[in-house]
Design a protein around this motif. Structure first.
Motif, PDB file in Angstrom:
ATOM      1  N   ALA A  35      71.322  35.717 100.998  1.00 40.46           N
ATOM      2  CA  ALA A  35      71.278  37.165 100.825  1.00 40.46           C
ATOM      3  C   ALA A  35      72.522  37.670 100.100  1.00 40.46           C
ATOM      4  O   ALA A  35      72.466  38.659  99.370  1.00 40.46           O
ATOM      5  CB  ALA A  35      71.149  37.862 102.171  1.00 40.46           C
ATOM      6  N   GLU A  36      73.642  36.954 100.317  1.00 37.85           N
ATOM      7  CA  GLU A  36      74.908  37.380  99.720  1.00 37.85           C
ATOM      8  C   GLU A  36      75.758  36.152  99.433  1.00 37.85           C
ATOM      9  O   GLU A  36      75.880  35.259 100.278  1.00 37.85           O
ATOM     10  CB  GLU A  36      75.628  38.286 100.731  1.00 37.85           C
ATOM     11  N   TRP A  37      76.343  36.094  98.251  1.00 29.61           N
ATOM     12  CA  TRP A  37      77.191  34.978  97.829  1.00 29.61           C
ATOM     13  C   TRP A  37      78.545  35.541  97.449  1.00 29.61           C
ATOM     14  O   TRP A  37      78.678  36.243  96.453  1.00 29.61           O
ATOM     15  CB  TRP A  37      76.553  34.255  96.642  1.00 29.61           C
ATOM     16  N   ASN A  38      79.582  35.258  98.243  1.00 29.46           N
ATOM     17  CA  ASN A  38      80.916  35.821  98.036  1.00 29.46           C
ATOM     18  C   ASN A  38      81.961  34.750  97.737  1.00 29.46           C
ATOM     19  O   ASN A  38      83.116  34.881  98.117  1.00 29.46           O
ATOM     20  CB  ASN A  38      81.340  36.625  99.271  1.00 29.46           C
ATOM     21  N   LEU A  39      81.554  33.693  97.062  1.00 26.37           N
ATOM     22  CA  LEU A  39      82.470  32.617  96.703  1.00 26.37           C
ATOM     23  C   LEU A  39      82.734  32.638  95.203  1.00 26.37           C
ATOM     24  O   LEU A  39      81.914  33.132  94.425  1.00 26.37           O
ATOM     25  CB  LEU A  39      81.880  31.260  97.096  1.00 26.37           C
ATOM     26  N   ASP A  40      83.872  32.072  94.805  1.00 26.84           N
ATOM     27  CA  ASP A  40      84.201  31.977  93.383  1.00 26.84           C
ATOM     28  C   ASP A  40      83.313  30.972  92.662  1.00 26.84           C
ATOM     29  O   ASP A  40      83.078  31.097  91.473  1.00 26.84           O
ATOM     30  CB  ASP A  40      85.680  31.595  93.193  1.00 26.84           C
TER      31      ASP A  40
END
Length: 105
Positions: A35-40
């Motif tokens: 649902a959400e991807w908050n990685l570099d």
């Protein structure tokens, strides 16, 4: 079939925080998705995740084998007692038989 979280950990190469770094969601239909991807690191495609299936399956299988081994090893105290009563070699043999009983991939 390996879980999505395990495949993501394999893709990243380390443990991911699934409360902040990557949010997984299930809308109640049993299908888990990102649902959400908050990685570099770039978010993996489905084909990239599918390519990690065998690796992730092995990881999950090994976790189960390790848990079974730990149950049979007993406490550190019981292992020490066995060493004192029967010798180190007897304990090493016992441990090896448990490892043989629950092999990892």
């Amino acid at each position: 079939m390996a879980s999505l979280s395990t495949k993501i950990n394999e893709y990243i190469g380390s443990k991911v925080d699934f409360k902040t770094d990557v949010i997984l969601k299930d809308d109640g239909n049993g299908v888990v998705y990102i649902a959400e991807w908050n990685l570099d690191t770039a978010q993996p495609t489905q084909s990239q995740l599918d390519a990690l299936e065998t690796q992730a399956d092995d990881y999950e299988f090994n976790l189960g084998q390790i848990a079974k081994r730990k149950d049979e090893y007993g406490t550190a105290e019981s292992q020490m007692e066995n060493i004192i009563e029967n010798g180190l070699e007897a304990e090493q043999t016992r441990i090896q038989s448990i490892k043989d009983k629950y092999p990892k991939r």
